[in-house]
Structure formats: structure tokens, C-alpha cells
Design a protein around this motif. Structure first.
Motif, PDB file in Angstrom:
ATOM      1  N   GLU A  89       0.831  -1.216   0.000  1.00  0.00           N
ATOM      2  CA  GLU A  89       0.000   0.000   0.000  1.00  0.00           C
ATOM      3  C   GLU A  89       0.860   1.258   0.000  1.00  0.00           C
ATOM      4  O   GLU A  89       0.534   2.246  -0.678  1.00  0.00           O
ATOM      5  CB  GLU A  89      -0.920  -0.004   1.219  1.00  0.00           C
ATOM      6  N   ARG A  90       1.978   1.222   0.727  1.00  0.00           N
ATOM      7  CA  ARG A  90       2.876   2.390   0.776  1.00  0.00           C
ATOM      8  C   ARG A  90       3.466   2.675  -0.600  1.00  0.00           C
ATOM      9  O   ARG A  90       3.503   3.827  -1.046  1.00  0.00           O
ATOM     10  CB  ARG A  90       3.985   2.124   1.799  1.00  0.00           C
ATOM     11  N   TYR A  91       3.881   1.594  -1.294  1.00  0.00           N
ATOM     12  CA  TYR A  91       4.435   1.778  -2.637  1.00  0.00           C
ATOM     13  C   TYR A  91       3.361   2.249  -3.621  1.00  0.00           C
ATOM     14  O   TYR A  91       3.645   3.042  -4.520  1.00  0.00           O
ATOM     15  CB  TYR A  91       5.097   0.493  -3.133  1.00  0.00           C
ATOM     16  N   GLU A  92       2.127   1.807  -3.430  1.00  0.00           N
ATOM     17  CA  GLU A  92       1.043   2.278  -4.296  1.00  0.00           C
ATOM     18  C   GLU A  92       0.794   3.770  -4.095  1.00  0.00           C
ATOM     19  O   GLU A  92       0.559   4.505  -5.057  1.00  0.00           O
ATOM     20  CB  GLU A  92      -0.236   1.482  -4.028  1.00  0.00           C
ATOM     21  N   LYS A  97       2.093   9.554  -6.598  1.00  0.00           N
ATOM     22  CA  LYS A  97       2.756  10.849  -6.621  1.00  0.00           C
ATOM     23  C   LYS A  97       3.952  10.871  -7.570  1.00  0.00           C
ATOM     24  O   LYS A  97       4.242  11.890  -8.188  1.00  0.00           O
ATOM     25  CB  LYS A  97       3.231  11.223  -5.213  1.00  0.00           C
ATOM     26  N   MET A  98       4.674   9.737  -7.654  1.00  0.00           N
ATOM     27  CA  MET A  98       5.924   9.694  -8.426  1.00  0.00           C
ATOM     28  C   MET A  98       5.771   8.826  -9.667  1.00  0.00           C
ATOM     29  O   MET A  98       4.779   8.131  -9.836  1.00  0.00           O
ATOM     30  CB  MET A  98       7.041   9.086  -7.583  1.00  0.00           C
ATOM     31  N   HIS A  99       6.812   8.825 -10.453  1.00  0.00           N
ATOM     32  CA  HIS A  99       6.861   7.980 -11.643  1.00  0.00           C
ATOM     33  C   HIS A  99       7.127   6.522 -11.227  1.00  0.00           C
ATOM     34  O   HIS A  99       7.777   6.263 -10.211  1.00  0.00           O
ATOM     35  CB  HIS A  99       7.968   8.480 -12.587  1.00  0.00           C
ATOM     36  N   ARG A 100       6.632   5.577 -12.009  1.00  0.00           N
ATOM     37  CA  ARG A 100       6.743   4.145 -11.716  1.00  0.00           C
ATOM     38  C   ARG A 100       8.194   3.706 -11.583  1.00  0.00           C
ATOM     39  O   ARG A 100       8.558   2.983 -10.657  1.00  0.00           O
ATOM     40  CB  ARG A 100       6.052   3.367 -12.831  1.00  0.00           C
ATOM     41  N   LYS A 101       9.070   4.175 -12.488  1.00  0.00           N
ATOM     42  CA  LYS A 101      10.476   3.734 -12.457  1.00  0.00           C
ATOM     43  C   LYS A 101      11.189   4.246 -11.200  1.00  0.00           C
ATOM     44  O   LYS A 101      12.029   3.545 -10.630  1.00  0.00           O
ATOM     45  CB  LYS A 101      11.197   4.207 -13.709  1.00  0.00           C
TER      46      LYS A 101
END
Length: 118
Positions: A89-92, A97-101
Motif C-alpha cells: 500500500e505504501r508503494y502504491e 505521486k511519483m513515476h513508476r520507475k
């Protein structure tokens, strides 16, 4: 009519009339005499019983330990599952907010740090 003969020994083997009780409480059950040495057992028999009881206790403790380990294993699995879910959930949230890479780079960096610190 046929006569039935009852011998004296048959009569004495059957119910022997006890008569009236001295205290007058005929409705109470008859008690046997108190024999303090009736329940005593030999030392060898007591030792055998103690050995058997110690085996039973050891088996009980072993079973309790297995049950406790199984419960702890389940609790640990639940904790790991929750931690994994929270991290996901934190990474989601970060991905919103940020780019996937960039999120993937941070993930790899955190994983390296976890391996070094633990």
C-alpha cells in the motif's frame, strides 16, 4: 403341588436381616468398617505409578509445546502478511505521486538496505 426344598446354606447366602439400626436411621445406607491400611500400596507399585505419571506429563508438555509452536507459526505468518500488505500500500501511494520507475528504484534501494541492516 411340587415342594421346593431350600437348604439352610441358601438362606444364609441370601439377604441376612440386619435388624433395627441402633441410631434409628434405617433409611441410610450401611457403611463398612473403617480400615486405615486398606488403601496402602507397596513401594514398587508407587514407583511404577510415578514413572507412568512422569511419562504422561512429558507427553502432555510435548503436545502443549507443539500446539504453542503451531500457534506462533500462524501468528508470524499473519504478521508477515500484514507487513507485506502495508508495504504494498505504501508503494502504491508513492506511485500515485511519483513515476513508476522512480518507485521501483526506491524499492530496490530499500531492499538492499534491509539486507545490510538485518
Amino acid at each position: 403341588m411340587a415342594e421346593t426344598t431350600i437348604s439352610l446354606s441358601e438362606v444364609t447366602q441370601t439377604d441376612k436381616p440386619l435388624g433395627m439400626r441402633k441410631n434409628g436411621k434405617q433409611w441410610h445406607a450401611q457403611k463398612s468398617a473403617f480400615r486405615p491400611t486398606a488403601g496402602l500400596t507397596s513401594y514398587e507399585k508407587r514407583q511404577a505409578e510415578r514413572a507412568l505419571m512422569s511419562q504422561v506429563k512429558a507427553k502432555e508438555n510435548e503436545m502443549k509445546a507443539e500446539k504453542k509452536e503451531e500457534r506462533q507459526r500462524k501468528v508470524d505468518a499473519i504478521r508477515a502478511k500484514r507487513a507485506k500488505k502495508e508495504e504494498k500500500e505504501r508503494y502504491e501511494k508513492m506511485a500515485e505521486k511519483m513515476h513508476r520507475k522512480r518507485v521501483e528504484r526506491r524499492k530496490r534501494k530499500e531492499k538492499r538496505n534491509k539486507l545490510i541492516n538485518s
